[in-house]
Enzyme design. Structure first.
Site, short mmCIF file in Angstrom:
data_model
loop_
_atom_site.label_atom_id
_atom_site.label_comp_id
_atom_site.label_asym_id
_atom_site.label_seq_id
_atom_site.Cartn_x
_atom_site.Cartn_y
_atom_site.Cartn_z
N ARG A 264 -2.76 -29.40 43.66
CA ARG A 264 -1.32 -29.18 43.83
C ARG A 264 -0.59 -29.77 42.64
O ARG A 264 -0.69 -30.97 42.36
CB ARG A 264 -0.82 -29.81 45.13
CG ARG A 264 0.69 -29.65 45.28
CD ARG A 264 1.16 -29.83 46.69
NE ARG A 264 1.18 -31.21 47.14
CZ ARG A 264 1.72 -31.61 48.29
NH1 ARG A 264 2.29 -30.70 49.10
NH2 ARG A 264 1.70 -32.86 48.65
N ASP B 121 7.96 -31.22 54.81
CA ASP B 121 9.18 -30.83 54.10
C ASP B 121 9.98 -29.81 54.89
O ASP B 121 11.22 -29.82 54.86
CB ASP B 121 8.85 -30.30 52.71
CG ASP B 121 8.63 -31.44 51.72
OD1 ASP B 121 9.56 -32.26 51.57
OD2 ASP B 121 7.55 -31.54 51.14
N HIS C 266 2.18 -35.83 45.42
CA HIS C 266 2.49 -37.08 46.13
C HIS C 266 1.42 -38.16 45.99
O HIS C 266 1.56 -39.23 46.59
CB HIS C 266 2.72 -36.79 47.61
CG HIS C 266 4.02 -36.11 47.89
ND1 HIS C 266 5.24 -36.65 47.56
CD2 HIS C 266 4.30 -34.90 48.46
CE1 HIS C 266 6.22 -35.83 47.93
NE2 HIS C 266 5.67 -34.75 48.46
N ASP D 124 -6.31 -25.34 32.50
CA ASP D 124 -7.20 -25.65 31.38
C ASP D 124 -8.28 -26.67 31.76
O ASP D 124 -9.42 -26.58 31.28
CB ASP D 124 -6.41 -26.17 30.18
CG ASP D 124 -5.74 -25.06 29.38
OD1 ASP D 124 -6.04 -23.88 29.63
OD2 ASP D 124 -4.90 -25.38 28.51
N GLU E 85 8.26 -24.30 52.50
CA GLU E 85 8.56 -25.58 53.15
C GLU E 85 10.05 -25.92 53.11
O GLU E 85 10.42 -27.08 53.04
CB GLU E 85 7.71 -26.71 52.54
CG GLU E 85 7.67 -26.77 51.04
CD GLU E 85 6.74 -27.88 50.53
OE1 GLU E 85 6.20 -28.68 51.32
OE2 GLU E 85 6.58 -27.96 49.29
C1 3PY Z 1 4.38 -30.86 53.65
O1 3PY Z 1 4.02 -30.99 54.84
O2 3PY Z 1 5.56 -30.89 53.29
C2 3PY Z 1 3.38 -30.62 52.61
O3 3PY Z 1 3.73 -30.40 51.49
C3 3PY Z 1 1.93 -30.69 52.89
O4 3PY Z 1 1.59 -30.80 54.09
MG MG Z 2 5.68 -30.73 51.12
#
Ligand code: 3PY
Ligand code: MG
Length: 253
Positions: free
Chosen positions: A69, A174, A44, A83, A148
């Protein structure tokens, strides 16, 4: 040595700070602040491999563990992140044990997996100085998967049972959206789902992680046995500090 993986093995709580500004300069400031880990966000934040590389280089002199991430759990992206020398990866939106198994395979060289080999040209091997890199990389890599979605909640135990998954990280934003409460991770139904998920992850013996909503939430999660907690974000700190300074300066004016 992977400081993050070592910390998990020692069972001490690991406190993290999300990096979404995507610049080496701010990453270095945060690297010196005493956190155990910094999360560099490829999902993000406006990061490219080049901006991630700069941030990894900026923090490498500090006793802080970088975690990156990936935007999506794609083997070709995982290969590139590994890498450039980020040995701890967080993968969003993991929903099945099969998916988790494929992610583990993406982090490992044959015969244990499908990771392509770039031994002497990768920063991960210190450009060939670590002559044993391809043989030892597997032990250094730490794979964290995000729980999530409602689908993921249904199969926590199966995902946790996958060998090579080192931790399960709950994404409250999420998860709230998936449970029908977009923008409201504090909703009692979402909080109940998170509490249940944490208990179930801990029961499997795998490490649990979460993105805390605020400092009180972080303290509660740590007290509940969550091993790695993100306490906030670089953007949040900057935005809150900028607003507070202005408001404080105008008080009584
Ligand atoms: C979320 O809250 O969806 C995340 O990916 C990180 O906090
Ligand atoms: Mg998330």
């Amino acid at each position: 040595m992977n400081l993050f993986k070592q910390g998990l093995a020692e069972g001490r709580p690991l406190l993290g700070l999300w990096q979404a500004l995507a610049t080496p300069y701010t990453a270095e400031i945060c690297a010196g602040a005493g956190y155990d880990w910094l999360l560099f966000d490829g999902e993000h934040a406006p990061n490219t491999l080049q901006t991630l590389l700069g941030q990894l280089q900026a923090v490498s002199a500090y006793p802080v563990a970088p975690v990156a991430r990936v935007p999506v759990g794609d083997p070709s992206i995982i290969k590139q992140y590994l890498d450039i020398g980020c040995a701890t990866l967080l993968v969003p939106m993991v929903e099945t044990a099969d998916q988790a198994r494929r992610l583990v395979a993406a982090t490992r060289f044959p015969p244990h997996g499908v990771r392509g080999v770039a031994s002497s040209t990768s920063r991960a091997s210190r450009f060939g100085a670590d002559v044993n890199y391809v043989k030892t990389a597997r032990e250094a890599v730490c794979l964290l998967v995000q729980i999530e979605s409602a689908a993921a909640l249904g199969v926590i135990e199966e995902i946790a049972a996958v060998e090579g998954v080192d931790g399960l990280f709950i994404g409250p934003a999420d998860l709230a959206a998936s449970l029908g409460h977009l923008g409201d991770p504090r909703h009692p139904d979402v909080q109940a789902a998170i509490n249940d998920a944490i208990g179930r992850i801990l029961a499997t013996g795998k490490a649990a992680g979460i993105f805390a909503l605020d400092a009180a939430d972080a303290r509660a999660r740590l007290a509940a046995g969550v091993a790695f907690v993100s306490l906030g974000t670089d953007i949040g700190l900057l935005a809150a500090g900028a607003r507070r300074l202005l408001a404080d300066s105008l008080q009584g004016a």
